[in-house]
Scaffold this motif. Structure first.
Motif, PDB file in Angstrom:
ATOM      1  N   ILE A  91       0.844  -1.197   0.000  1.00  0.00           N
ATOM      2  CA  ILE A  91       0.000   0.000   0.000  1.00  0.00           C
ATOM      3  C   ILE A  91       0.882   1.251   0.000  1.00  0.00           C
ATOM      4  CG2 ILE A  91      -1.792   1.298   1.180  1.00  0.00           C
ATOM      5  CD1 ILE A  91      -2.830  -1.255   2.357  1.00  0.00           C
ATOM      6  N   ARG A  92       0.847   1.962  -1.102  1.00  0.00           N
ATOM      7  CA  ARG A  92       1.611   3.193  -1.244  1.00  0.00           C
ATOM      8  C   ARG A  92       0.721   4.394  -0.934  1.00  0.00           C
ATOM      9  NH1 ARG A  92       7.217   2.326  -2.179  1.00  0.00           N
ATOM     10  NH2 ARG A  92       7.445   0.539  -3.578  1.00  0.00           N
ATOM     11  N   THR A  93       1.272   5.360  -0.231  1.00  0.00           N
ATOM     12  CA  THR A  93       0.563   6.611   0.021  1.00  0.00           C
ATOM     13  C   THR A  93       0.835   7.574  -1.128  1.00  0.00           C
ATOM     14  OG1 THR A  93       0.794   6.343   2.420  1.00  0.00           O
ATOM     15  CG2 THR A  93       0.276   8.552   1.600  1.00  0.00           C
ATOM     16  N   ILE A  94      -0.223   8.052  -1.766  1.00  0.00           N
ATOM     17  CA  ILE A  94      -0.103   9.042  -2.824  1.00  0.00           C
ATOM     18  C   ILE A  94      -0.474  10.387  -2.209  1.00  0.00           C
ATOM     19  CG2 ILE A  94      -0.768   9.697  -5.160  1.00  0.00           C
ATOM     20  CD1 ILE A  94       0.591   6.925  -4.879  1.00  0.00           C
ATOM     21  N   ARG A  95       0.515  11.200  -1.966  1.00  0.00           N
ATOM     22  CA  ARG A  95       0.333  12.432  -1.195  1.00  0.00           C
ATOM     23  C   ARG A  95      -0.776  13.313  -1.780  1.00  0.00           C
ATOM     24  NH1 ARG A  95       3.475  14.626   2.552  1.00  0.00           N
ATOM     25  NH2 ARG A  95       5.169  13.183   2.051  1.00  0.00           N
ATOM     26  N   SER A  96      -1.658  13.763  -0.891  1.00  0.00           N
ATOM     27  CA  SER A  96      -2.770  14.664  -1.201  1.00  0.00           C
ATOM     28  C   SER A  96      -3.896  14.000  -1.995  1.00  0.00           C
ATOM     29  CB  SER A  96      -2.279  15.902  -1.978  1.00  0.00           C
ATOM     30  OG  SER A  96      -1.318  16.609  -1.233  1.00  0.00           O
ATOM     31  N   TYR A  97      -3.764  12.682  -2.302  1.00  0.00           N
ATOM     32  CA  TYR A  97      -4.813  12.004  -3.062  1.00  0.00           C
ATOM     33  C   TYR A  97      -5.380  10.811  -2.306  1.00  0.00           C
ATOM     34  CZ  TYR A  97      -3.895  14.831  -7.180  1.00  0.00           C
ATOM     35  OH  TYR A  97      -3.767  15.896  -8.039  1.00  0.00           O
ATOM     36  N   GLY A  98      -4.549   9.804  -2.080  1.00  0.00           N
ATOM     37  CA  GLY A  98      -5.084   8.594  -1.473  1.00  0.00           C
ATOM     38  C   GLY A  98      -4.055   7.483  -1.444  1.00  0.00           C
ATOM     39  N   TYR A  99      -4.463   6.285  -1.913  1.00  0.00           N
ATOM     40  CA  TYR A  99      -3.591   5.115  -1.770  1.00  0.00           C
ATOM     41  C   TYR A  99      -3.644   4.238  -3.022  1.00  0.00           C
ATOM     42  CZ  TYR A  99      -3.568   6.481   3.114  1.00  0.00           C
ATOM     43  OH  TYR A  99      -3.410   7.186   4.275  1.00  0.00           O
ATOM     44  N   ARG A 100      -2.574   3.473  -3.195  1.00  0.00           N
ATOM     45  CA  ARG A 100      -2.468   2.566  -4.330  1.00  0.00           C
ATOM     46  C   ARG A 100      -1.864   1.255  -3.859  1.00  0.00           C
ATOM     47  NH1 ARG A 100       1.344   5.071  -7.754  1.00  0.00           N
ATOM     48  NH2 ARG A 100       3.012   3.764  -6.928  1.00  0.00           N
ATOM     49  N   LEU A 101      -2.464   0.138  -4.261  1.00  0.00           N
ATOM     50  CA  LEU A 101      -1.877  -1.161  -3.981  1.00  0.00           C
ATOM     51  C   LEU A 101      -0.764  -1.387  -4.999  1.00  0.00           C
ATOM     52  CD1 LEU A 101      -2.287  -3.558  -2.021  1.00  0.00           C
ATOM     53  CD2 LEU A 101      -3.470  -4.726  -3.882  1.00  0.00           C
ATOM     54  N   ASP A 102       0.455  -1.471  -4.512  1.00  0.00           N
ATOM     55  CA  ASP A 102       1.632  -1.492  -5.374  1.00  0.00           C
ATOM     56  C   ASP A 102       2.573  -2.592  -4.898  1.00  0.00           C
ATOM     57  OD1 ASP A 102       3.440  -0.819  -7.280  1.00  0.00           O
ATOM     58  OD2 ASP A 102       4.224   0.931  -6.243  1.00  0.00           O
ATOM     59  N   PRO A 103       2.260  -3.854  -5.224  1.00  0.00           N
ATOM     60  CA  PRO A 103       3.059  -4.971  -4.711  1.00  0.00           C
ATOM     61  C   PRO A 103       4.468  -4.975  -5.282  1.00  0.00           C
ATOM     62  CG  PRO A 103       1.524  -5.739  -6.366  1.00  0.00           C
ATOM     63  CD  PRO A 103       1.169  -4.303  -6.104  1.00  0.00           C
ATOM     64  N   ALA A 104       5.331  -5.764  -4.629  1.00  0.00           N
ATOM     65  CA  ALA A 104       6.717  -5.869  -5.066  1.00  0.00           C
ATOM     66  C   ALA A 104       6.784  -6.356  -6.508  1.00  0.00           C
ATOM     67  CB  ALA A 104       7.472  -6.827  -4.149  1.00  0.00           C
ATOM     68  N   MET A 105       7.843  -5.960  -7.214  1.00  0.00           N
ATOM     69  CA  MET A 105       7.947  -6.252  -8.641  1.00  0.00           C
ATOM     70  C   MET A 105       8.326  -7.701  -8.931  1.00  0.00           C
ATOM     71  SD  MET A 105       7.036  -3.479  -9.992  1.00  0.00           S
ATOM     72  CE  MET A 105       7.461  -3.814 -11.694  1.00  0.00           C
ATOM     73  N   ASP A 106       8.745  -8.456  -7.918  1.00  0.00           N
ATOM     74  CA  ASP A 106       9.205  -9.810  -8.180  1.00  0.00           C
ATOM     75  C   ASP A 106       8.124 -10.863  -7.952  1.00  0.00           C
ATOM     76  OD1 ASP A 106       9.009  -9.526  -5.479  1.00  0.00           O
ATOM     77  OD2 ASP A 106      10.962 -10.405  -4.985  1.00  0.00           O
ATOM     78  N   LEU A 107       6.842 -10.442  -8.031  1.00  0.00           N
ATOM     79  CA  LEU A 107       5.751 -11.396  -7.871  1.00  0.00           C
ATOM     80  C   LEU A 107       5.705 -12.340  -9.070  1.00  0.00           C
ATOM     81  CD1 LEU A 107       2.857  -9.144  -6.601  1.00  0.00           C
ATOM     82  CD2 LEU A 107       4.164 -10.801  -5.285  1.00  0.00           C
ATOM     83  N   PRO A 108       5.301 -13.581  -8.855  1.00  0.00           N
ATOM     84  CA  PRO A 108       5.202 -14.516  -9.973  1.00  0.00           C
ATOM     85  C   PRO A 108       4.151 -14.070 -10.971  1.00  0.00           C
ATOM     86  CG  PRO A 108       4.124 -15.411  -8.027  1.00  0.00           C
ATOM     87  CD  PRO A 108       4.853 -14.177  -7.576  1.00  0.00           C
ATOM     88  N   GLU A 109       4.334 -14.425 -12.235  1.00  0.00           N
ATOM     89  CA  GLU A 109       3.359 -14.108 -13.272  1.00  0.00           C
ATOM     90  C   GLU A 109       2.408 -15.294 -13.465  1.00  0.00           C
ATOM     91  OE1 GLU A 109       2.932 -11.343 -14.750  1.00  0.00           O
ATOM     92  OE2 GLU A 109       4.684 -10.272 -13.990  1.00  0.00           O
ATOM     93  N   PRO A 110       1.106 -15.065 -13.721  1.00  0.00           N
ATOM     94  CA  PRO A 110       0.519 -13.746 -13.703  1.00  0.00           C
ATOM     95  C   PRO A 110       0.339 -13.245 -12.281  1.00  0.00           C
ATOM     96  CG  PRO A 110      -1.188 -15.366 -14.063  1.00  0.00           C
ATOM     97  CD  PRO A 110       0.137 -16.125 -14.064  1.00  0.00           C
ATOM     98  N   ALA A 111       0.550 -11.947 -12.056  1.00  0.00           N
ATOM     99  CA  ALA A 111       0.521 -11.414 -10.694  1.00  0.00           C
ATOM    100  C   ALA A 111      -0.868 -11.529 -10.084  1.00  0.00           C
ATOM    101  CB  ALA A 111       0.959  -9.966 -10.709  1.00  0.00           C
ATOM    102  N   LEU A 112      -1.904 -11.285 -10.884  1.00  0.00           N
ATOM    103  CA  LEU A 112      -3.262 -11.306 -10.353  1.00  0.00           C
ATOM    104  C   LEU A 112      -4.050 -12.414 -11.022  1.00  0.00           C
ATOM    105  CD1 LEU A 112      -5.497 -10.043  -8.635  1.00  0.00           C
ATOM    106  CD2 LEU A 112      -6.041  -8.569 -10.572  1.00  0.00           C
ATOM    107  N   LYS A 113      -4.562 -13.336 -10.217  1.00  0.00           N
ATOM    108  CA  LYS A 113      -5.392 -14.407 -10.755  1.00  0.00           C
ATOM    109  C   LYS A 113      -6.839 -14.111 -10.417  1.00  0.00           C
ATOM    110  CE  LYS A 113      -1.779 -17.802  -9.681  1.00  0.00           C
ATOM    111  NZ  LYS A 113      -1.461 -19.008  -8.876  1.00  0.00           N
TER     112      LYS A 113
END
Length: 238
Positions: free
Chosen positions: A213-235
């Motif tokens: 969970i990344r904080t986007i200043r003055s806006y809100g939040y973004r789910l931003d998982p680590a880049m080394d997740l197995p593909e496909p990242a989202l099932k």
């Protein structure tokens, strides 16, 4: 996209404006019917949100005068009145659409997009299971698993995680989160979203500085998982 918001309730006006700006709209705001009418006649907007109950000049009269003067801007009326005759009166008076308070912010966005197209949510079949990296949500049982270990979340924590996990990489404004998870359609004047984000980070053992969970200043939040997740990242398992 440029939008005119005419709403006299300060909390509703601030809530909607902040949420729309977070979605990329350029929003001009008016607090009464007379100001709204003058702005709509003087400037060109892609779409207009017009409250029915306004001081100075009510929304129906604003709409009527705009149509009489040839202003073609698509108009979405906001009304606290849920009677069929009130909605019919709005539409016959020149409005293109209406939305009854309290409203769902995502529905508001969808209606505005449709009006803008005309002027120029979980979707059906949503997956029963979401899986991203080592996180799995079973929507039927409302269970959350981290590394196959069940995680005990409250109902609001679960809804917040489900919302973020359904669209990884998307920035969700605080306004959008408040509406989808808590059902607010005006500013509650609390930091409840930030509090629940902290609780969710703690329970899911997510380090604020290393991803998820990344904080986007003055806006809100973004789910931003680590880049080394197995593909496909989202099932998506339906």
């Amino acid at each position: 996209m440029e939008l005119l918001l005419v709403e006299d309730d300060e909390r509703v006006r601030r809530f909607v404006r902040r949420g729309l700006e977070a979605e990329g709209y350029v929003v001009a705001a008016a607090r009464d019917g007379i100001d709204g009418l003058q702005r709509a006649q003087a400037e060109s907007y892609d779409v207009m949100i017009l409250d029915v109950m306004l001081p100075g000049l009510n929304g129906r009269e604003v709409c009527r005068q705009l149509r009489q003067s040839g202003v073609p801007t698509p108009i979405l009326m906001l009304t606290a009145l849920d009677h069929t005759e009130d909605k019919v009166e709005c539409l016959r008076g020149g409005a293109d659409d209406y939305l009854t308070k309290p409203f769902d912010f995502e529905e508001l966005l969808a209606r505005l997009e449709a009006l803008a197209r005309r002027g120029r949510g979980y979707t059906c079949g949503a997956p029963a299971v979401l899986e991203l990296g080592n996180v799995r949500i079973d929507r039927q049982s409302m269970q959350v698993f981290l590394d196959q270990e069940p995680i005990d979340l409250t109902a609001k924590e679960y809804q917040l995680l489900d919302l973020l996990l359904s669209s990884p990489g998307r920035v969700f404004s605080r306004t959008h989160i408040l509406n989808k998870v808590w059902g607010y359609d005006s500013d509650p004047l609390t930091n409840v979203v930030d509090v629940y984000i902290r609780r969710l980070r703690s329970k899911m053992r997510w380090d604020r500085d290393t991803g998820w969970i990344r904080t986007i200043r003055s806006y809100g939040y973004r789910l931003d998982p680590a880049m080394d997740l197995p593909e496909p990242a989202l099932k998506r398992i339906g």
